[in-house]
Design an enzyme around this catalytic site. Structure first.
Site, PDB file in Angstrom:
ATOM      1  N   GLY A  87     125.145 -49.338  24.299  1.00 36.34           N
ATOM      2  CA  GLY A  87     124.877 -49.838  22.954  1.00 36.34           C
ATOM      3  C   GLY A  87     125.101 -51.330  22.851  1.00 36.34           C
ATOM      4  N   ASP A 180     132.381 -47.577  29.612  1.00 34.52           N
ATOM      5  CA  ASP A 180     132.883 -46.561  30.535  1.00 34.52           C
ATOM      6  C   ASP A 180     131.769 -45.960  31.398  1.00 34.52           C
ATOM      7  OD1 ASP A 180     135.260 -44.666  31.200  1.00 34.52           O
ATOM      8  OD2 ASP A 180     133.656 -43.287  30.668  1.00 34.52           O
ATOM      9  N   THR A 208     132.933 -52.697  25.562  1.00 34.42           N
ATOM     10  CA  THR A 208     133.065 -51.523  24.695  1.00 34.42           C
ATOM     11  C   THR A 208     133.622 -51.998  23.375  1.00 34.42           C
ATOM     12  OG1 THR A 208     134.320 -49.494  24.286  1.00 34.42           O
ATOM     13  CG2 THR A 208     135.207 -50.997  25.951  1.00 34.42           C
ATOM     14  N   ASP A 210     134.579 -50.447  21.001  1.00 31.90           N
ATOM     15  CA  ASP A 210     135.701 -49.619  20.540  1.00 31.90           C
ATOM     16  C   ASP A 210     137.036 -50.052  21.136  1.00 31.90           C
ATOM     17  OD1 ASP A 210     133.784 -48.167  19.247  1.00 31.90           O
ATOM     18  OD2 ASP A 210     133.878 -46.441  20.590  1.00 31.90           O
ATOM     19  N   GLY A 254     134.213 -46.118  16.643  1.00 35.43           N
ATOM     20  CA  GLY A 254     135.442 -45.630  17.254  1.00 35.43           C
ATOM     21  C   GLY A 254     135.320 -44.157  17.570  1.00 35.43           C
ATOM     22  N   ARG A 255     134.622 -43.847  18.674  1.00 37.09           N
ATOM     23  CA  ARG A 255     134.401 -42.446  19.043  1.00 37.09           C
ATOM     24  C   ARG A 255     135.717 -41.744  19.377  1.00 37.09           C
ATOM     25  NH1 ARG A 255     130.099 -39.897  20.673  1.00 37.09           N
ATOM     26  NH2 ARG A 255     131.307 -38.944  22.359  1.00 37.09           N
TER      27      ARG A 255
END
Length: 438
Positions: A87, A180, A208, A210, A254-255
């Protein structure tokens, strides 16, 4: 009980080439210094109150990043590739720019290929051309969001096909900018390269939004995400405060970790409830969110809730569906809360004015804030120095305010998450005044 770490960083071979950079090895001569391979730092700096001594093996210490006096690659022979995956995230173009300019100006590497649309750009059936990169191409790209190379999810599992293309391109260095899934793919690529006995460096830059990659204090784009989310919270608060029983509900990224939600709450000073994946909450019951929200409205006539996208999944119907990166698709906690809150107050015949805001795509596509831009530049420069020195299977990291080389295997072994027992979550509780548990 101490945790055992192995921070050993693989290299392609002895570094025998004199660096073209005119730095020094002498402290105090007012000339910027090279970094030696023996310069290391401690990862865990905590100590018990009674003191004591600790000793470390070499592989338990983290290698400091930076330019080496002797490098592995002869710059004139190098062909480097840069790929952005996953993303969007603020700062992608800043990293591309930093890598390109450092290769070009500091090492004299003039063959730099931008691989378009993630790992898909290395799969022949897509027919995606590469983009030649040079300082003129990248000069102003830090001012725009997104990535000039494009991005996509998936494709990283097709390791042999990817390495076939890397061989055909005669790449010597591959820079992988991603999170990741991207770095797991990069590790597999590096292992296949090693199996084929090729001398190609694979160096990762952690992306990332997040902030959930291990062994790095922060990921680029995170501070911009917090800044943009904070602006949204200000708007949500203004709407709520100006309405009868106004509620501002903001969903942020924020998965699996609640860093953006937590830092946004602390930065805005306007949030009354923060919901994150690491801390389960109940919606109903005497100690549930809905009751506490009602009490807040009775006291103050308005409330602001910030929820991370991965929070409250235990309340929702789960699906086994995954996205192209293999991540499980989460149910939409934001819409669920919007509907549940509305139903709760409707059943009590109580008027509320609820505004639901999901700014995720606006935040992801924003240009980097100055602090993030600085960080991106330093990550990019250090990635180039690592690659030219022949480091491989390595990710750039920031540990104890020092740029370091982290083995990709270590970084992708676990996700960075908020510890509910930590001072960060305690500060959130104290800022919002929400119950310790709901």
């Amino acid at each position: 009980m101490s945790v055992e770490y192995d921070f050993s960083v693989p290299t392609l071979g002895p570094a025998k080439v004199e660096s073209p950079i005119d730095y020094s090895n002498i402290e105090g001569d007012q000339i910027a210094n090279f970094v030696g391979d023996q310069q290391r730092i401690i990862y865990d700096v905590s100590m018990p109150a009674d003191g004591g001594q600790r000793s470390f093996a070499g592989n338990e210490l983290i290698e400091v990043a930076g330019p080496r006096r002797r490098i592995y690659f002869a710059p004139g022979h190098v062909h480097a590739g840069i790929v952005t995956c996953g993303g969007l995230c603020p700062g992608l173009n800043d990293v591309i720019r930093a890598i390109t300019r450092c290769l070009w100006y500091r090492y004299g590497v003039h063959r730099i290929s931008g691989i378009q649309f993630g790992y898909r750009g290395l799969l022949p059936e897509h027919g995606v051309p590469t983009v030649p990169l040079n300082p003129d191409v990248v000069d102003d790209i830090h001012r725009i969001g997104g990535t000039i190379l494009g991005s996509s999810r998936g494709g990283g599992h097709r390791t042999e096909d990817l390495v076939d293309t890397i061989e055909r391109m005669n790449l010597n260095i591959l820079f992988t900018i991603g999170g990741d899934g991207t770095q797991k793919g990069a590790l597999a690529i590096a292992e296949e390269i090693e199996r084929r006995r090729l001398k190609i460096a694979v160096v990762g830059i952690p992306k990332t939004i997040d902030n959930d990659l291990s062994f790095t204090e922060k990921s680029f784009g995170f501070e911009t995400a917090v800044a943009k989310a904070t602006e949204v919270v200000f708007g949500a608060h203004a709407e709520a405060h100006s309405s009868v029983n106004g509620i501002g509900l903001v969903k942020v990224m924020g998965r699996d970790s609640g860093f953006i939600a937590s830092h946004t709450a602390l930065a805005s000073h306007e949030v009354n409830f923060v919901l994150i994946p690491e801390v389960e909450f109940q919606l109903k019951g005497d100690n549930g969110l809905l009751v506490h929200l009602e009490r807040r409205l009775e006291r103050r006539n308005h409330a602001v809730i910030v929820v991370a996208e991965g929070a409250g999944q235990h309340l929702l119907t789960q699906s086994d569906a995954t996205d192209a990166s293999g991540n499980r698709r989460y149910a939409d906690i934001g819409l669920y809360l919007k509907n549940e809150i509305s139903s709760y107050f409707d059943a009590r015949n109580r008027e509320i004015n609820l505004k639901y805001i999901d700014p995720s795509y606006i935040v992801r596509s924003a240009p980097a804030e100055p602090t993030d831009s600085v960080y991106c530049s330093r990550l990019g420069h250090n990635a180039v120095h690592a690659a030219m020195a022949g480091k491989t299977k390595v990710l750039m990291g920031l540990v104890n305010n020092t740029f370091v080389h982290v083995p990709i295997q270590m970084a992708v072994g676990s996700r960075n998450r908020i510890n509910p027992d930590s001072s960060l979550w305690r500060d959130v509780i104290e800022s919002t005044h929400q119950p310790v548990r709901m």
